[in-house]
Scaffold this motif. Structure first.
Motif, PDB file in Angstrom:
ATOM      1  N   GLN A 112       0.814  -1.228   0.000  1.00 44.45           N
ATOM      2  CA  GLN A 112       0.000   0.000   0.000  1.00 44.45           C
ATOM      3  C   GLN A 112       0.842   1.271   0.000  1.00 44.45           C
ATOM      4  O   GLN A 112       2.003   1.256   0.412  1.00 44.45           O
ATOM      5  N   ASP A 114       0.629   4.856   1.933  1.00 45.20           N
ATOM      6  CA  ASP A 114      -0.032   5.617   2.997  1.00 45.20           C
ATOM      7  C   ASP A 114      -0.372   7.002   2.452  1.00 45.20           C
ATOM      8  O   ASP A 114       0.452   7.611   1.750  1.00 45.20           O
ATOM      9  N   ALA A 247       5.374  -1.688   8.389  1.00 39.47           N
ATOM     10  CA  ALA A 247       5.340  -0.258   8.738  1.00 39.47           C
ATOM     11  C   ALA A 247       6.629   0.509   8.439  1.00 39.47           C
ATOM     12  O   ALA A 247       6.804   1.619   8.952  1.00 39.47           O
TER      13      ALA A 247
HETATM   14  C1  UVW Z   1       0.208   2.401  10.909  1.00 32.55           C
HETATM   15  O1  UVW Z   1       0.801   3.434  10.778  1.00 32.55           O
HETATM   16  C2  UVW Z   1      -0.560   2.097  12.124  1.00 32.55           C
HETATM   17  O2  UVW Z   1       0.175   1.536   9.931  1.00 32.55           O
HETATM   18  P1  UVW Z   1       0.941   1.445   8.524  1.00 32.55           P
HETATM   19  O3  UVW Z   1       1.958   0.406   8.719  1.00 32.55           O
HETATM   20  O4  UVW Z   1      -0.113   1.048   7.567  1.00 32.55           O
HETATM   21  O5  UVW Z   1       1.533   2.752   8.151  1.00 32.55           O
END
Ligand code: UVW
Length: 318
Positions: A112, A114, A247
């Motif tokens: 993904q 973010d 993350a």
């Molecule tokens: C969080 O920041 C909680 O998740 P991610 O790993 O999707 O960025």
């Protein structure tokens, strides 16, 4: 460490790019990827070989996700059985049958991007937007402007697992910008300004080996915060940080106890786009074989209004 340091205190003197690309900016450091940078990346295409970096959604061996999230669920709506006796398959002139399915998923439950507004502290997110703009959907700094823009440029792979002579980095195992530089040296490349940085840890192999035990005392391997590391990312004008962990950073900072410090220091403050949960295995094997660790990278998350993130299948071309 008894109590975690507050992000406000920890990052009080940290560099920021708020306002650098205007008061309305929603794509942050991706602004570094000008047309010139795209062409610098294209110049690295030599063999015309493609590598896709998305993990399979619906992997029979499981889909690694952040604790509290659940893997995507795909269900069939129509298949051949829909036209069995008593089935609900619609009838079309000519005898058409078709397959349909649907998926329910966390938008951050697979490989993904973010959105820049995905994390915050002190009631402010990227570019100084009020955190109340996240209520009911991200009216500021959602993933949609990143999707609209797209991402392309020169990228480099830093194979930290190979560099450390390991199959995969362990839970809690950290590395710094100096380790990235040392890894690049060992690979015979220079980390250039505005490179998209892709880091391989193969840490998620441990998800497949350990099953549920992977989540016990969860703390992924990854980059660890220091003021020098943040300044290094700022000086290098890194547009996009791509890794194969959930993350992109060590979950709990061993030096101050805070969680996801770099989500804030790099994404919230500097506007660096984060791409997570990539599968870098085929690309890394190829780089180890031909010794070429720089290439063209292109990706675009899905255009989902007000979303906090989006699945993506980034493509590398060597
Ligand atoms: C969080 O920041 C909680 O998740 P991610 O790993 O999707 O960025």
């Amino acid at each position: 460490m008894t109590e975690a340091l507050d992000l406000t205190e920890l990052l009080k003197d940290a560099p920021s790019n708020w306002g650098k690309w205007g008061a309305d900016d929603e794509v942050g450091s991706l602004n570094y990827l000008t047309a010139e940078e795209v062409l610098r990346g294209v110049a690295h295409i030599k063999r015309g070989e493609l590598f896709t970096l998305q993990r399979l959604i619906g992997d029979p061996n499981g889909d690694p996700v952040w604790p509290g999230r659940t893997p995507a669920e795909r269900t069939m709506v129509f298949d051949e059985s829909s036209w069995d006796e008593g089935g609900d398959g619609p009838s079309f002139p000519g005898g058409l049958h078709y397959a349909d399915d649907k998926m329910s998923s966390f938008l951050q439950g697979s490989t993904q991007y973010d959105a820049l507004g995905h994390v915050w502290f002190d009631n402010l997110l990227w570019n100084g937007y009020d955190s109340r703009t996240t209520i009911g959907g991200l009216s500021k700094a959602s993933v949609a402007p990143i999707a609209e823009r797209g991402v392309a440029g020169r990228a480099i792979l830093l194979d930290m697992a190979r560099f450390r002579g390991k199959d995969s980095l362990d839970a809690r195992e950290t590395y710094t910008h100096e380790d990235l530089e040392a890894c690049a040296d060992a690979q015979g490349i220079t980390i250039e300004k505005r490179d998209i940085i892709i880091i391989r840890t193969n840490h998620l192999q441990q998800f497949f080996e350990k099953g549920d035990a992977f989540y016990e005392d969860f703390c992924e391997s990854g980059l660890v915060y220091s003021p020098e590391l943040v300044q290094w990312f700022q000086d290098k004008e890194v547009p996009n940080l791509v890794t194969d962990t959930i993350a992109n950073e060590v979950t709990h900072d061993p030096n101050n106890g805070a969680a996801l410090v770099l989500h804030n220091a790099l994404m919230r403050n500097l506007g660096i786009a984060f791409t997570e949960i990539c599968d870098l295995e085929k690309l890394a094997a190829d780089c180890a074989e031909d010794g070429v660790y720089s290439f063209f990278y292109v990706a675009a998350p899905l255009k989902i209004s007000e979303a906090t993130g989006s699945p993506v299948n980034p493509v590398v071309i060597k």
